[in-house]
Design a protein around this motif. Structure first.
Motif, PDB file in Angstrom:
ATOM      1  N   GLU A 406       0.824  -1.210   0.000  1.00 58.58           N
ATOM      2  CA  GLU A 406       0.000   0.000   0.000  1.00 58.58           C
ATOM      3  C   GLU A 406       0.858   1.260   0.000  1.00 58.58           C
ATOM      4  O   GLU A 406       0.601   2.207  -0.757  1.00 58.58           O
ATOM      5  CB  GLU A 406      -0.921   0.004   1.219  1.00 58.58           C
ATOM      6  N   TRP A 407       1.898   1.278   0.817  1.00 53.64           N
ATOM      7  CA  TRP A 407       2.746   2.469   0.884  1.00 53.64           C
ATOM      8  C   TRP A 407       3.603   2.638  -0.368  1.00 53.64           C
ATOM      9  O   TRP A 407       3.863   3.763  -0.805  1.00 53.64           O
ATOM     10  CB  TRP A 407       3.604   2.448   2.148  1.00 53.64           C
ATOM     11  N   ARG A 409       2.598   1.999  -3.297  1.00 54.05           N
ATOM     12  CA  ARG A 409       1.687   2.612  -4.271  1.00 54.05           C
ATOM     13  C   ARG A 409       1.326   4.042  -3.889  1.00 54.05           C
ATOM     14  O   ARG A 409       1.115   4.884  -4.762  1.00 54.05           O
ATOM     15  CB  ARG A 409       0.448   1.733  -4.415  1.00 54.05           C
ATOM     16  N   ARG A 410       1.280   4.344  -2.611  1.00 52.01           N
ATOM     17  CA  ARG A 410       1.015   5.717  -2.202  1.00 52.01           C
ATOM     18  C   ARG A 410       2.171   6.642  -2.576  1.00 52.01           C
ATOM     19  O   ARG A 410       1.978   7.827  -2.826  1.00 52.01           O
ATOM     20  CB  ARG A 410       0.747   5.780  -0.697  1.00 52.01           C
ATOM     21  N   LYS A 478       4.054  14.081  -1.913  1.00 51.05           N
ATOM     22  CA  LYS A 478       4.365  13.422  -3.175  1.00 51.05           C
ATOM     23  C   LYS A 478       4.193  14.456  -4.280  1.00 51.05           C
ATOM     24  O   LYS A 478       3.128  15.073  -4.407  1.00 51.05           O
ATOM     25  CB  LYS A 478       3.416  12.237  -3.434  1.00 51.05           C
ATOM     26  N   GLN A 494       1.024  16.687  -3.405  1.00 55.88           N
ATOM     27  CA  GLN A 494      -0.083  16.118  -2.630  1.00 55.88           C
ATOM     28  C   GLN A 494       0.470  15.556  -1.325  1.00 55.88           C
ATOM     29  O   GLN A 494       1.458  14.812  -1.325  1.00 55.88           O
ATOM     30  CB  GLN A 494      -0.759  15.011  -3.437  1.00 55.88           C
ATOM     31  N   LEU A 496       1.080  13.268   1.828  1.00 53.00           N
ATOM     32  CA  LEU A 496       0.916  11.864   2.200  1.00 53.00           C
ATOM     33  C   LEU A 496       0.470  11.716   3.652  1.00 53.00           C
ATOM     34  O   LEU A 496       0.302  10.597   4.137  1.00 53.00           O
ATOM     35  CB  LEU A 496       2.237  11.111   1.987  1.00 53.00           C
TER      36      LEU A 496
END
Length: 592
Positions: A406-407, A409-410, A478, A494, A496
């Protein structure tokens, strides 16, 4: 002496005379009827041509004396952040052919002369004319950027080249040769398929378009609008008068965020090693430099490529591949993501200390620390400094694959960054579903261990790695990398939503890599640098080397990621010095 006897002549009687006269009268009548018939037919045909076919015939006559001289627009310039030209235009001479004016009996000779002087196959010239149409009222470009010697040779054959003209026009020019080639790209003439697809957009035979890089991405901005002249010519093809004119509208200039001096420094640092270097402002994602090797000279595509140039390109290893946009195993640079995943999971605190070992074992396999001995007890900062595989393997085991994936991809891995260049790869983040579908087996503990240290099926591009390093540099955002200069940083980033303590641990760990860890080669007095090395396996070939860094460490202005493809050696010793050269150049030129 004998007398010559003559036959008495019979007197012409009235009846005989009458028969002759009667025949002559009938002949005259027949001739009169035929004359009237012919005149009537001609008159009818003339009437038909003037009344019924009048418009069409007038158009055909106009096409024999009216010529369209198209004027291509001057393409917009590409500039660096300081206004220096990266791609511009210069005037050169081109050869045009007007098929409608060419004398058909002399056509084979015309083609032979053009082919010999311009070094173009005759079949190519004929195919070009066929594509435009032999009755085309427009000039057709046959060759561009011809030499003075070719101009002289054509003028010497002027009497045999009816319908051939030499004119001046703007041609694309890249003043710095191979520098920034993968950023700028190149232009090329449309092929038949491209022309058919874009004809409704105003493109025409002989038009050019961006084929790569910024030239392709911003084609609509750079292109401009065609103009031209409508002229009347005499039987020799000489212009009598101009009937109308439309001024060509030049394309718009584009200013990039790239700094030419920094770009040259990045390419010099990379040298002749296959690989890439990305320099980026971590505050908004603007690209300051982007180098990839091998490269090419875009000037070779602005005119007809020579055989020597083509052979040189064949000797290079994929010169058109922008390695800054392609995926490779990120190796230990990925430990930034593993650190964030561990601290943000709530299962570890910034003060956590774990014992490190020579290896971790799973499924009968040993996952070694790179020194084969371990480093004893370490916290996150020390583990980052020494790049301990067994420390981060334990973190991955405890948080599970879902949190780690998940991280990743974040951070943007597994997806395109959106950089304004064509050909970007998304990279790849493996997960249990992919493994089941691909190999028919589940996700093992070993998969988590190998992913946590940036190996296995994980693929990250140098641009994606620059985005990853920007997160600790800018405090947890990001960013979206881009090449167009912008004055609105918020548009490109953006949050995180990282804990301040997570950002602090990252910064401390990355700084310690340089001050006392694997990146000691970057520990210089003139600027404080923070960064991380990586050595990615690629069996049976030599491994890849990475180094990512930002500076100044306390208030970062620049992120630099260097990647050397199959270089062998260590990330700190091979890629680290590249990063240092770029950062040092930036510190010298930033206020110029």
């Amino acid at each position: 002496m004998a007398m010559l006897k003559t036959r008495p002549t019979r007197p012409l009687t009235y009846q005989a005379y009458d028969r002759v006269v009667g025949k002559q009268g009938r002949v005259l009548v027949l001739l009169s009827i035929m004359t009237l018939f012919l005149l009537g037919g001609i008159g009818t045909r003339l009437g038909y041509l003037q009344i019924v076919e009048g418009d069409r015939n007038r158009q055909m006559a106009d096409e024999n004396r009216i010529r369209l001289i198209p004027k291509p627009p001057e393409r917009g310039k590409i500039l660096d952040r300081k206004g220096r030209i990266l791609a511009g235009n210069k005037f050169s001479y081109s050869v045009f052919l007007w098929p409608l004016a060419a004398k058909k009996p002399e056509w084979p000779q015309t083609v032979r002369i053009l082919s010999r002087v311009l070094n173009i196959p005759a079949s190519e010239i004929e195919a070009r004319v066929k594509q435009a149409g032999v009755n085309s009222p427009s000039l057709i470009r046959i060759a561009q950027g011809i030499t003075p010697a070719q101009i002289v040779a054509l003028e010497e054959h002027r009497n045999f080249l009816t319908g051939v003209e030499i004119d001046r026009e703007a041609m694309r020019f890249y003043p710095h040769g191979e520098t920034a080639a993968h950023i700028i790209g190149y232009i090329g003439e449309l092929n038949e398929e491209e022309l058919a697809a874009r004809r409704d957009q105003g493109y025409r035979l002989g038009d050019v378009m961006g084929k790569m890089g910024v030239e392709a991405t911003y084609e609509k901005v750079l292109r401009g609008t065609w103009g031209g002249q409508q002229v009347e010519v005499d039987g020799q093809g000489k212009v009598i008068r101009i009937l109308g004119q439309k001024v060509a509208r030049p394309g718009n200039d584009i200013t990039l965020s790239v700094d030419l001096d920094l770009q040259k420094a990045a390419e010099a640092a990379l040298g002749n090693r296959p690989g890439a270097i990305v320099a980026m402002d971590p505050r908004d994602g603007s690209i300051l430099a982007l180098a990839s090797y091998p490269a090419f000279d875009p000037n070779w595509f602005a005119r007809r490529m020579t055989q020597a140039q083509w052979e040189e390109l064949q000797r290079r290893q994929f010169p058109f591949v922008n390695r800054a946009l392609q995926g490779f195993p990120p190796a230990s640079t990925f430990k930034i993501v593993t650190t964030v995943a561990g601290l943000e999971s709530g299962k570890f605190s910034p003060d956590t200390v774990l014992m490190t070992y020579p290896a971790l074992y799973s499924g009968g396999f040993a996952f070694h620390d790179w020194n084969r001995a371990g480093f004893g007890p370490l916290g996150f900062v020390g583990a980052m400094a020494w790049s301990s595989n067994t420390f981060f393997g334990q973190v991955a085991r405890r948080i599970g694959p879902e949190t780690l994936i998940e991280w990743a991809r974040r951070f943007g891995m597994g997806s395109k960054t959106g950089i304004d260049l064509p050909g970007e790869a998304a990279g790849f983040v493996p997960d249990p579903k992919w493994k089941q579908e691909t190999f028919g087996e589940g996700w093992y503990d070993g998969d988590s261990l190998i992913t946590a240290i940036g190996q296995g099926a994980l693929q990250v591009s140098p641009v994606q790695a620059a985005v990853m390093f920007a997160v600790p540099a800018n405090g947890g955002y990001k960013v979206r990398p881009h090449l167009i200069a912008s004055e609105n940083p918020a548009r490109w980033r953006q949050s995180l939503n990282l804990k301040p303590s997570t950002v602090q641990v990252l910064r401390q760990g990355l700084r310690q890599v340089v001050t006392s860890g694997t990146g000691a080669a970057l520990n210089v007095p003139e600027v404080a640098i923070a960064g991380k090395s990586g050595t990615g396996e690629d069996p049976p070939r030599p491994h890849h080397t990475w180094f990512g860094a930002y500076a100044p460490a306390d208030k970062p202005e620049i992120v630099v990621v260097a990647f050397a493809e199959n270089s062998g050696g260590g990330g700190g010793s091979v890629a680290g010095p590249m990063v240092l050269k770029v950062i040092q150049t930036y510190m010298k030129i930033r206020d110029r």
